[in-house]
Scaffold this active site. Structure first.
Site, PDB file in Angstrom:
ATOM      1  CG  HIS A  64       0.097   0.997   2.377  1.00  0.00           C
ATOM      2  ND1 HIS A  64       0.625  -0.771   3.359  1.00  0.00           N
ATOM      3  CD2 HIS A  64      -0.595   1.666   3.540  1.00  0.00           C
ATOM      4  CE1 HIS A  64       1.407   0.373   4.131  1.00  0.00           C
ATOM      5  NE2 HIS A  64       0.526   1.599   4.325  1.00  0.00           N
TER       6      HIS A  64
HETATM    7  C1  UD1 Z   1      -1.791   5.369   5.556  1.00  0.00           C
HETATM    8  C2  UD1 Z   1      -0.452   5.896   6.388  1.00  0.00           C
HETATM    9  C3  UD1 Z   1       0.442   4.874   6.420  1.00  0.00           C
HETATM   10  C4  UD1 Z   1       0.008   4.014   7.123  1.00  0.00           C
HETATM   11  C5  UD1 Z   1      -1.141   3.739   6.337  1.00  0.00           C
HETATM   12  C6  UD1 Z   1      -1.906   2.143   7.139  1.00  0.00           C
HETATM   13  C7  UD1 Z   1       0.016   8.590   5.840  1.00  0.00           C
HETATM   14  C8  UD1 Z   1       0.834   9.948   4.988  1.00  0.00           C
HETATM   15  N1  UD1 Z   1       0.308   7.213   5.306  1.00  0.00           N
HETATM   16  O1  UD1 Z   1      -1.465   5.443   3.855  1.00  0.00           O
HETATM   17  O2  UD1 Z   1       1.909   5.795   7.025  1.00  0.00           O
HETATM   18  O3  UD1 Z   1       0.961   2.591   6.836  1.00  0.00           O
HETATM   19  O4  UD1 Z   1      -2.384   3.819   6.471  1.00  0.00           O
HETATM   20  O5  UD1 Z   1      -3.059   1.809   7.188  1.00  0.00           O
HETATM   21  O6  UD1 Z   1      -0.592   9.081   6.877  1.00  0.00           O
HETATM   22  N2  UD1 Z   1      -8.639   4.859   0.864  1.00  0.00           N
HETATM   23  C9  UD1 Z   1      -9.853   4.251   0.769  1.00  0.00           C
HETATM   24  N3  UD1 Z   1     -10.493   3.704   1.734  1.00  0.00           N
HETATM   25  C10 UD1 Z   1     -10.256   4.030   2.935  1.00  0.00           C
HETATM   26  C11 UD1 Z   1      -8.627   4.513   3.159  1.00  0.00           C
HETATM   27  C12 UD1 Z   1      -8.430   4.701   1.973  1.00  0.00           C
HETATM   28  O7  UD1 Z   1     -10.151   3.555   0.052  1.00  0.00           O
HETATM   29  O8  UD1 Z   1     -10.700   3.825   3.970  1.00  0.00           O
HETATM   30  C13 UD1 Z   1      -8.065   5.188  -0.382  1.00  0.00           C
HETATM   31  C14 UD1 Z   1      -7.826   6.934  -0.615  1.00  0.00           C
HETATM   32  O9  UD1 Z   1      -7.884   7.041  -1.817  1.00  0.00           O
HETATM   33  C15 UD1 Z   1      -7.508   7.168  -0.281  1.00  0.00           C
HETATM   34  C16 UD1 Z   1      -6.119   6.553  -0.595  1.00  0.00           C
HETATM   35  O10 UD1 Z   1      -6.529   4.909   0.086  1.00  0.00           O
HETATM   36  O11 UD1 Z   1      -6.730   8.720  -0.212  1.00  0.00           O
HETATM   37  C17 UD1 Z   1      -4.740   6.482   0.146  1.00  0.00           C
HETATM   38  O12 UD1 Z   1      -5.787   6.715   2.047  1.00  0.00           O
HETATM   39  P1  UD1 Z   1      -4.397   7.031   2.620  1.00  0.00           P
HETATM   40  O13 UD1 Z   1      -5.156   7.102   4.701  1.00  0.00           O
HETATM   41  O14 UD1 Z   1      -3.712   8.501   2.316  1.00  0.00           O
HETATM   42  O15 UD1 Z   1      -2.375   6.543   2.693  1.00  0.00           O
HETATM   43  P2  UD1 Z   1      -3.420   4.772   3.503  1.00  0.00           P
HETATM   44  O16 UD1 Z   1      -1.979   4.679   1.963  1.00  0.00           O
HETATM   45  O17 UD1 Z   1      -3.917   4.662   3.630  1.00  0.00           O
END
Ligand code: UD1
Length: 352
Positions: A201
């Site tokens: 991820h």
């Molecule tokens: C985040 C953290 C990372 C951690 C991870 C744990 C930051 C910079 N990164 O990364 O350190 O290891 O969480 O899992 O804070 N999305 C969904 N549904 C969800 C969550 C995310 O669709 O419930 C999608 C969205 O498009 C979002 C993308 O995933 O924009 C990325 O999610 P984000 O929370 O920005 O970062 P992670 O990769 O999950």
């Protein structure tokens, strides 16, 4: 009575907060409130953890997610500030290195509210990772630094932190594994008994098309030639693979809850991941790990020879898997403490 506001937002933080909150609840002189920023929002990424881990519903739910890093963090900062002005807690408790962590710490510090950071002192020394910036800044803003490892303590010492600010408490994820392991359960979506578990991820892997293709090629090769690969897929990875028309031919399953994740770790032959926390969880279950990153904050595992860093190079991922498959791990030393980190954190907070 110490009023603590705990800020969580992303999947691993729910697990960490679950065990620390249980320990805090035993202290009559701490009143804890939970704020969920909304960073992770799908039920498979958020509410399932609250249900499985018995975490009370957050008192404050901000529903902030998506957008660029600055945008997401900025919206959280502003919304958390409003909450702090209204609630006036004595301390804000944050976990790890996500955007939610930084927003919580910065909002509090600017209002002169004390900040306690769980998982302080970790460094990858790669400032291109958003998480590295979040960690460094959060440590700077914190009054209490709870370190999981000796390495984290020495990182802080070499950055000039005084030793009385930092406590070596061990890793709360070990507490969590010890507590929840008996409840581990097989995911309905998984019909394999022998397999390699894979997760992917990290922005630095998924957001570069070349790296993503190299990793997918490695996963496809391992699945076809070495052992079946089971991969619970993060929504961002799934979206990018579809958008870019990249074919991943392994056993892809929906994201799993914590108890299913523990079952997968307990039953896999090896973990192939770019997650931070899962590298340690693999060790707690006596499983070797190939880490698809150039560096790790958990260097102890590389030193012990149970974790290999393979970056995003297809060949190196495959040879590392071959090298570590079948490795017998006797976890006689545990660099992550004795499973009482949450209790130590609660005691320290209770003495504030
Ligand atoms: C985040 C953290 C990372 C951690 C991870 C744990 C930051 C910079 N990164 O990364 O350190 O290891 O969480 O899992 O804070 N999305 C969904 N549904 C969800 C969550 C995310 O669709 O419930 C999608 C969205 O498009 C979002 C993308 O995933 O924009 C990325 O999610 P984000 O929370 O920005 O970062 P992670 O990769 O999950």
């Amino acid at each position: 009575m110490l009023k603590v506001l705990t800020v969580v937002g992303a999947r691993p933080q729910f697990v960490k907060a679950a065990v620390v909150s249980k320990a805090i609840n035993l202290h009559k002189n701490i009143d804890e409130k939970l704020l969920h920023t909304g960073q992770h929002f799908d039920s498979a990424m958020s509410s399932i953890f609250f249900d499985q881990l018995g975490i009370p519903k957050p008192s404050i739910q901000l529903n902030i997610n998506g957008g660029n890093h600055g945008d997401m963090t900025g919206r959280m900062l502003s919304a958390i500030e409003d909450v702090l002005l209204k609630d006036s807690p004595d301390m804000v408790l944050v976990y790890g290195d996500t955007n939610s962590t930084l927003a919580g710490a910065l909002a509090a510090a600017k209002l002169h509210i004390k900040v306690a950071h769980v998982e302080a002192g970790l460094r990858s020394f790669n400032r291109r990772m958003p998480e590295e910036l979040n960690r460094i800044l959060t440590d700077q803003l914190s009054d209490l630094l709870f370190c999981p490892t000796v390495t984290a303590m020495s990182n802080l010492a070499s950055e000039g932190y005084s030793s009385h600010m930092a406590d070596l408490v061990g890793d709360v994820m070990l507490d969590a594994v010890n507590f929840f392991k008996p409840m581990a359960r097989k995911p309905n979506s998984c019909n394999a008994d022998r397999f390699i578990l894979a997760t992917l991820h990290r922005a630095e892997n998924t957001d570069s098309r070349d790296k993503l293709i190299a990793i997918v090629n490695a996963l496809n090769f391992v699945h076809q030639n070495i052992a079946r690969v089971v991969m619970p897929i993060h929504p961002r990875t799934k979206k990018l693979l579809v958008e870019q028309n990249i074919e991943l031919n392994v056993d892809v399953i929906d994201p799993v809850g914590y108890l299913e994740s523990l079952w997968l770790l307990d039953n896999c032959d090896l973990l192939l991941t770019d997650s931070g926390g899962m590298q340690k969880e693999a060790y707690f279950f006596g499983k070797p790990c190939v880490t698809m990153r150039e560096e790790t904050e958990w260097t102890e595992l590389v030193d012990l020879g149970v974790n290999k860093l393979a970056g995003s190079e297809c060949e190196l991922i495959i040879t590392s898997v071959k090298d570590l498959m079948g490795l017998d791990i006797q976890a006689t030393v545990n660099p992550y403490g004795d499973g009482t980190a949450a209790q130590k954190i609660a005691e320290r907070l209770g003495s504030e």
